[in-house]
Scaffold this active site. Structure first.
Site, PDB file in Angstrom:
ATOM      1  N   HIS A  78       0.834  -1.209   0.000  1.00  0.00           N
ATOM      2  CA  HIS A  78       0.000   0.000   0.000  1.00  0.00           C
ATOM      3  C   HIS A  78       0.864   1.251   0.000  1.00  0.00           C
ATOM      4  O   HIS A  78       1.955   1.295   0.584  1.00  0.00           O
ATOM      5  CB  HIS A  78      -1.000  -0.002   1.156  1.00  0.00           C
ATOM      6  CG  HIS A  78      -0.419   0.027   2.532  1.00  0.00           C
ATOM      7  ND1 HIS A  78      -0.170   1.199   3.219  1.00  0.00           N
ATOM      8  CD2 HIS A  78      -0.079  -0.972   3.377  1.00  0.00           C
ATOM      9  CE1 HIS A  78       0.304   0.920   4.415  1.00  0.00           C
ATOM     10  NE2 HIS A  78       0.368  -0.389   4.541  1.00  0.00           N
ATOM     11  N   ASP A  80      -0.367   4.383   0.952  1.00  0.00           N
ATOM     12  CA  ASP A  80      -0.739   5.400   1.927  1.00  0.00           C
ATOM     13  C   ASP A  80      -0.059   5.176   3.268  1.00  0.00           C
ATOM     14  O   ASP A  80       0.331   4.062   3.622  1.00  0.00           O
ATOM     15  CB  ASP A  80      -2.257   5.468   2.103  1.00  0.00           C
ATOM     16  CG  ASP A  80      -2.846   4.187   2.659  1.00  0.00           C
ATOM     17  OD1 ASP A  80      -2.403   3.102   2.243  1.00  0.00           O
ATOM     18  OD2 ASP A  80      -3.759   4.270   3.506  1.00  0.00           O
ATOM     19  N   ASP A 102       6.104   0.991   7.109  1.00  0.00           N
ATOM     20  CA  ASP A 102       4.690   0.691   6.833  1.00  0.00           C
ATOM     21  C   ASP A 102       4.115   1.694   5.835  1.00  0.00           C
ATOM     22  O   ASP A 102       3.631   2.754   6.233  1.00  0.00           O
ATOM     23  CB  ASP A 102       3.913   0.726   8.145  1.00  0.00           C
ATOM     24  CG  ASP A 102       2.474   0.275   8.008  1.00  0.00           C
ATOM     25  OD1 ASP A 102       2.169  -0.408   7.023  1.00  0.00           O
ATOM     26  OD2 ASP A 102       1.673   0.609   8.891  1.00  0.00           O
ATOM     27  N   GLU A 132      -5.184   1.803   2.578  1.00  0.00           N
ATOM     28  CA  GLU A 132      -5.095   0.628   3.448  1.00  0.00           C
ATOM     29  C   GLU A 132      -5.209   1.024   4.906  1.00  0.00           C
ATOM     30  O   GLU A 132      -5.718   0.250   5.729  1.00  0.00           O
ATOM     31  CB  GLU A 132      -3.769  -0.106   3.209  1.00  0.00           C
ATOM     32  CG  GLU A 132      -3.663  -1.474   3.862  1.00  0.00           C
ATOM     33  CD  GLU A 132      -3.191  -1.436   5.314  1.00  0.00           C
ATOM     34  OE1 GLU A 132      -3.332  -2.465   6.010  1.00  0.00           O
ATOM     35  OE2 GLU A 132      -2.678  -0.381   5.759  1.00  0.00           O
ATOM     36  N   GLU A 133      -4.733   2.215   5.245  1.00  0.00           N
ATOM     37  CA  GLU A 133      -4.751   2.671   6.633  1.00  0.00           C
ATOM     38  C   GLU A 133      -6.131   3.148   7.072  1.00  0.00           C
ATOM     39  O   GLU A 133      -6.304   3.576   8.201  1.00  0.00           O
ATOM     40  CB  GLU A 133      -3.735   3.805   6.833  1.00  0.00           C
ATOM     41  CG  GLU A 133      -2.284   3.422   6.554  1.00  0.00           C
ATOM     42  CD  GLU A 133      -1.676   2.562   7.655  1.00  0.00           C
ATOM     43  OE1 GLU A 133      -2.395   2.273   8.635  1.00  0.00           O
ATOM     44  OE2 GLU A 133      -0.510   2.178   7.533  1.00  0.00           O
ATOM     45  N   GLU A 157       3.826  -5.991   3.816  1.00  0.00           N
ATOM     46  CA  GLU A 157       3.750  -5.351   5.120  1.00  0.00           C
ATOM     47  C   GLU A 157       5.044  -5.655   5.864  1.00  0.00           C
ATOM     48  O   GLU A 157       5.720  -6.649   5.568  1.00  0.00           O
ATOM     49  CB  GLU A 157       2.553  -5.869   5.931  1.00  0.00           C
ATOM     50  CG  GLU A 157       1.183  -5.451   5.415  1.00  0.00           C
ATOM     51  CD  GLU A 157       0.831  -4.007   5.760  1.00  0.00           C
ATOM     52  OE1 GLU A 157       1.610  -3.353   6.485  1.00  0.00           O
ATOM     53  OE2 GLU A 157      -0.222  -3.544   5.299  1.00  0.00           O
ATOM     54  N   HIS A 329       4.304   4.009  12.220  1.00  0.00           N
ATOM     55  CA  HIS A 329       3.539   5.186  12.643  1.00  0.00           C
ATOM     56  C   HIS A 329       4.266   6.033  13.684  1.00  0.00           C
ATOM     57  O   HIS A 329       3.688   6.989  14.192  1.00  0.00           O
ATOM     58  CB  HIS A 329       2.166   4.778  13.224  1.00  0.00           C
ATOM     59  CG  HIS A 329       1.359   3.907  12.328  1.00  0.00           C
ATOM     60  ND1 HIS A 329       0.140   3.369  12.696  1.00  0.00           N
ATOM     61  CD2 HIS A 329       1.579   3.467  11.058  1.00  0.00           C
ATOM     62  CE1 HIS A 329      -0.343   2.635  11.718  1.00  0.00           C
ATOM     63  NE2 HIS A 329       0.518   2.682  10.708  1.00  0.00           N
TER      64      HIS A 329
END
Length: 712
Positions: A78, A80, A102, A132-133, A157, A329
């Site tokens: 992903h 995003d 991530d 995806e988030e 991932e 994150h």
């Protein structure tokens, strides 16, 4: 086999190119709903590398390389990220930036790997998905609706370059809204805010007391938002769901219990898990092993695009990518460059394997970074054969170790597996010789310690009959049974039935020892709502049937064995029985049926400790001559010392006589390991105090050391 450390001369993906690609991706901010600039950049780069690339209606960046009519392999990561800036920089061999772990790092590795496999006979599709988030994963939803299912799928991932993710929990997002008629605050009826609060409390009650985000097998709940007053209130809840969770039934029960408001399902996706024998897992594991490291495995208690795609695409799949998910994150999000390059190599090898190309002359795939101390650390993490456990798991984060040793061809090379070379649980060392037996003795000692611990406190446990089983169980799970702890329901597995259900804590301790679940969970034994009950509970991996009503195990085992025979399968069934239960008529009816059906893949093991709850077996209903009785029913009977691992191994691995089931009569001692209660019927059920537990553990250690000294 090509083994040179430098890239191929015609290889477009040098180490410098790979690092530059990721760095440029990090320099393009792409929080959820704002992925357009990154999608355009990736399409341009993929076209330069020979892909046919485009952006679809949802905003996904899709690239495809067609080499021939072979299988289609899809790599999906992903684009995003969560909001927040992390300055892009190289520091100490790490590349920092939002999304480096991530999941731009995994996506960049996928693009590089796909560009490198120029001569495989199939088709490679790379997808950079949007959103995806977010709760709805619109990018993955679009892909599964608009593209045909590939033959195999890898989700990008952060798993760590030497580890494969076998599964993710599901997710159920709910909204509760309630309105009430205007009323005076003192009126003795529930107000809107109170009703919304009750809905949350009811939700927790329905999920049960054993909640937690630290376990793959239990649900975990979060109160996402709550607002309200006397007249109106609304709340949103999110539940991470384990495999087998019935979301529709749960919502119905919750709505029934909270009739005053309206319950809406915002999003629902099921958990998904694969075993180590999944072709994608095996292909990725081959790429990891090419670097001299034993592959690890883990389960994640979060949810990913894998869940979305697995609901519709029933194809081999797994999740893989460089990066440490503990940094996801965070303000320090970064990836080790050497690990990122290794991940490209792993993915390249996996692509050749999945496309049925000539993988043998492409290991290890390039680029390969020079050796670093991190390699040694990775090898130490996985040398035991257990799945790697990262710091998140130790701190109660969002990942859980996935089980024991690999279930592929390496097991035999590592010393584990069935005597014919097929894998057994745990991947234990070979037992031919003192060193192998010593390892099994160590396992037996640990299992007995855990049995004692489970018998301590208010609940107590069936101590004596569990202690007498230990060597039998260790032999079965180390060198006899073909059961993968990461895929205990595989159709080709062997079957082990504990008919004497009061030996459950011995079975639980053994399953924990061999990685069917984290051994730490045994501490939940006897707690309200715990799956670790006094008798076997099939909600636990590795437990085939509930038992406790004596005499039922053998008939069930006959059913499993007959089904395998009718299927033409070579599955083996082992049923572990107590000698007291041989007084049940159903046992002898089953014994007669098994021999007449010619079930030579059936083995019964009798824990012959000569005691039952009302006294000695020979004083209640005499069983001797026991071996001759079984032989008269058409069985092959073998008698052994049930605490002699070598003798048990010989008896349980000897070839069966054609057309005849086998019974192994294991002469044991009830309460084995604690001389002051050995052979005492009062050891049947014990509640140790803390002081008594300390004495028992100390005695067990002394007994074990004494036996080791005698063996010497």
């Amino acid at each position: 086999m090509r083994t040179e450390e430098s890239p191929r001369r015609d290889d477009p993906i040098t180490e410098e190119y790979a690092v530059d690609l990721l760095r440029r991706m990090l320099e393009i901010p792409s929080p959820s709903y704002e992925e357009g600039a990154l999608a355009a950049f990736l399409v341009d780069r993929m076209r330069e590398l020979g892909f046919s690339a485009y952006v679809d209606e949802a905003g996904n960046a899709i690239g495809e390389i067609v080499h021939g009519d072979g299988p289609t392999v899809m790599l999906l990561g992903h684009m995003d990220t969560v909001p927040g800036e992390v300055p892009v920089r190289m520091e100490g061999g790490r590349l920092y930036g939002r999304g480096s772990s991530d999941a731009k790092g995994p996506l960049a590795a996928m693009i590089c790997a796909a560009a490198r496999v120029t001569d495989l006979p199939g088709r490679v599709v790379v997808v950079g998905a949007v959103e995806e988030e977010t709760a709805l994963s619109r990018g993955a939803m679009k892909i599964r609706e608009s593209l045909p299912a590939p033959d195999t799928l890898i989700i990008g991932e952060p798993s760590g370059w030497s580890t494969v993710v076998l599964g993710y929990k599901g997710k159920l997002d709910l909204r509760y809204e309630v309105e009430c008629e205007p009323m005076h605050p003192t009126r003795p009826v529930p107000k809107a805010a109170e009703l919304a609060g009750r809905c949350w409390a009811t939700l927790l009650d329905l999920l049960g007391p054993d909640l937690g985000h630290d376990s793959f097998d239990r649900p975990g709940a979060d109160l996402i938002s709550f607002s309200g007053d006397l007249l109106r209130a609304d709340a949103e809840f999110s539940i991470r769901t384990p495999p087998g969770f019935d979301a529709e039934e749960f919502v119905e029960r919750l709505q029934t219990r909270t009739p005053h408001g309206r319950l809406t399902v915002i999003n629902s996706v099921a958990a998904h898990r694969v075993g180590r024998t999944d072709p994608v897992v095996r292909a990725l594991s081959a790429g990891i092993r090419a670097h001299g490291v034993r592959p690890g495995a883990k389960l994640k208690t979060a949810t990913a695009d894998l869940n979305i795609l697995a609901e519709k695409w029933h194809v081999p799949m797994a999740t893989y990518g460089p990066g440490d998910s503990e940094l996801d994150h965070s303000a320090h999000e970064s990836t080790e460059v050497a690990d990122y390059l290794r991940a490209i190599s792993v993915l390249t090898t996996a692509l050749y394997r999945l496309a049925d190309g000539p993988a043998g002359d492409r290991e290890p795939a390039r680029p390969v970074p020079p050796s670093r101390p991190a390699d040694e650390d990775g090898a130490r993490r996985t040398a035991s054969g257990a799945a790697t456990t990262d710091r998140n798991e130790q701190a109660g984060g969002n990942e859980q170790a996935g089980g024991a040793a690999a279930a592929d061809g390496d097991r035999q090379a590592d010393g584990g597996g069935h005597t014919d070379g097929t894998p057994s649980a745990g991947g234990a060392a070979r037992t031919d010789g003192p060193r192998g037996l010593a390892e099994l003795e160590d396992r037996a000692a640990r299992i007995r310690e855990r049995i004692i611990e489970m018998c301590t406190g208010r609940s107590g446990g069936h101590l004596g009959g569990s202690m007498s089983l230990v060597e039998i169980l260790v032999t079965l799970y180390s060198r006899v049974l073909r059961i993968d702890p990461d895929d205990p329901e595989a159709p080709d597995r062997d079957v082990m039935i504990l008919s004497k259900g009061h030996g459950a804590i011995g079975l639980y301790a053994t399953l924990g020892e061999y990685g069917f679940f984290p051994a730490e969970r045994l501490g939940d034994y006897g707690k309200a709502g715990s799956p670790f009950m006094a008798h076997p509970n099939t909600s636990l991996p590795g437990v085939e049937v509930p038992s406790g009503a004596l005499g039922h195990g053998l008939p069930l085992a006959i059913g499993f064995t007959l089904a395998a025979k009718l299927d033409g399968a070579d599955r083996r069934t082992v049923v572990l029985m107590g000698d007291g239960e041989l007084q049940e008529g159903s046992v002898w009816e089953g014994a007669m049926a098994a021999s007449s059906l010619g079930l030579d893949r059936l083995t019964a093991v009798i824990d012959r400790n000569r005691l039952q709850i009302t006294g000695g077996t020979e004083d209640v209903v005499g069983l001797e001559p026991l071996a001759d009785r079984w032989r008269s029913f058409g069985w092959t009977a073998r008698e052994v010392d049930g605490h002699d691992l070598g003798a048990l191994l010989e008896a349980l691995t000897a070839p069966p006589e054609p057309g005849r089931p086998t019974v192994v009569i294991a002469r044991t001692v009830k309460g084995r390991g604690l001389p002051y209660i050995e052979g005492d019927v009062r050891s049947h059920f014990v509640k140790f105090s803390d002081r008594q537990q300390r004495r028992a553990l100390t005695t067990l250690q002394k007994t074990t050391r004494k036996e080791e000294k005698n063996d010497e």
